[in-house]
Design a protein around this motif. Structure first.
Motif, PDB file in Angstrom:
ATOM      1  N   ILE A  55       0.826  -7.210   2.544  1.00 23.87           N
ATOM      2  CA  ILE A  55      -0.079  -6.771   1.489  1.00 23.87           C
ATOM      3  C   ILE A  55      -1.357  -6.309   2.167  1.00 23.87           C
ATOM      4  N   GLN A  57      -5.035  -4.879   1.312  1.00 26.33           N
ATOM      5  CA  GLN A  57      -5.995  -4.698   0.227  1.00 26.33           C
ATOM      6  C   GLN A  57      -7.238  -4.019   0.798  1.00 26.33           C
ATOM      7  N   ASN A  59     -10.981  -2.983   0.220  1.00 26.48           N
ATOM      8  CA  ASN A  59     -12.118  -3.305  -0.626  1.00 26.48           C
ATOM      9  C   ASN A  59     -13.384  -2.752   0.013  1.00 26.48           C
ATOM     10  N   ASP A  64      -8.195  -6.087   4.058  1.00 26.08           N
ATOM     11  CA  ASP A  64      -7.713  -7.456   4.143  1.00 26.08           C
ATOM     12  C   ASP A  64      -6.195  -7.408   4.209  1.00 26.08           C
ATOM     13  N   HIS A  75      -3.636 -15.124   4.550  1.00 27.21           N
ATOM     14  CA  HIS A  75      -4.560 -14.057   4.955  1.00 27.21           C
ATOM     15  C   HIS A  75      -4.492 -13.950   6.470  1.00 27.21           C
ATOM     16  N   ARG A 117      -6.058  -0.043  -8.109  1.00 26.78           N
ATOM     17  CA  ARG A 117      -7.082  -1.083  -8.103  1.00 26.78           C
ATOM     18  C   ARG A 117      -6.522  -2.390  -8.654  1.00 26.78           C
ATOM     19  N   LYS A 118      -6.827  -3.467  -7.962  1.00 26.83           N
ATOM     20  CA  LYS A 118      -6.491  -4.806  -8.407  1.00 26.83           C
ATOM     21  C   LYS A 118      -7.654  -5.708  -8.034  1.00 26.83           C
ATOM     22  N   ILE A 120      -9.709  -8.645  -6.191  1.00 29.12           N
ATOM     23  CA  ILE A 120      -9.597  -9.198  -4.853  1.00 29.12           C
ATOM     24  C   ILE A 120      -8.829 -10.506  -4.909  1.00 29.12           C
TER      25      ILE A 120
END
Length: 121
Positions: A55, A57, A59, A64, A75, A117-118, A120
């Motif tokens: 995944i 992400q 931001n 991330d 993470h 968009r999701k 965080i």
């Protein structure tokens, strides 16, 4: 082969055999690689020989990276933005290597790619 791209915002490269296994994360600007960030694979969920989910992400701070295997999400790392993100509508490319560091064929299965968009995580 990354030689076709001058600028790479995020380079994600799990190296099974380098120093006992390393996840190498980097960027490239105008054909010059930045300072890489390395994470020992022993600290991450299994990436080789098991089914796992990557995944990424994006931001305001950076990229991330999360790995999920058997319902366990970890993470892995953050690569802070080293260049301004393009504004407006742009194309993103997701590229997978066809061979490992020794030229052995890689076997990838991509089940889903989602851009949007999701919140965080």
């Amino acid at each position: 082969n990354n030689d076709n791209f001058n600028d790479i915002l995020l380079h994600f490269n799990p190296r099974h055999f380098q120093r006992g296994g390393q996840l190498v994360i980097n960027d490239r600007k105008e054909t010059r690689w930045g300072n890489d960030l390395s994470v020992p694979l022993s600290q991450l969920p299994l990436m080789f020989g098991a089914q796992s989910t990557l995944i990424i992400q994006i931001n305001s701070e950076g990229f991330d990276l999360f790995m999920q295997s058997e319902g366990n999400r970890v993470h892995c790392a953050r690569l802070e933005h080293r260049a301004d993100l393009p504004e407006g509508k742009v194309s993103l490319m997701l590229q997978f290597p066809s061979s490992d560091d020794y030229g052995n064929p890689e076997n990838w299965q991509v089940f889903r790619v989602w851009w949007g968009r999701k919140p965080i995580m």
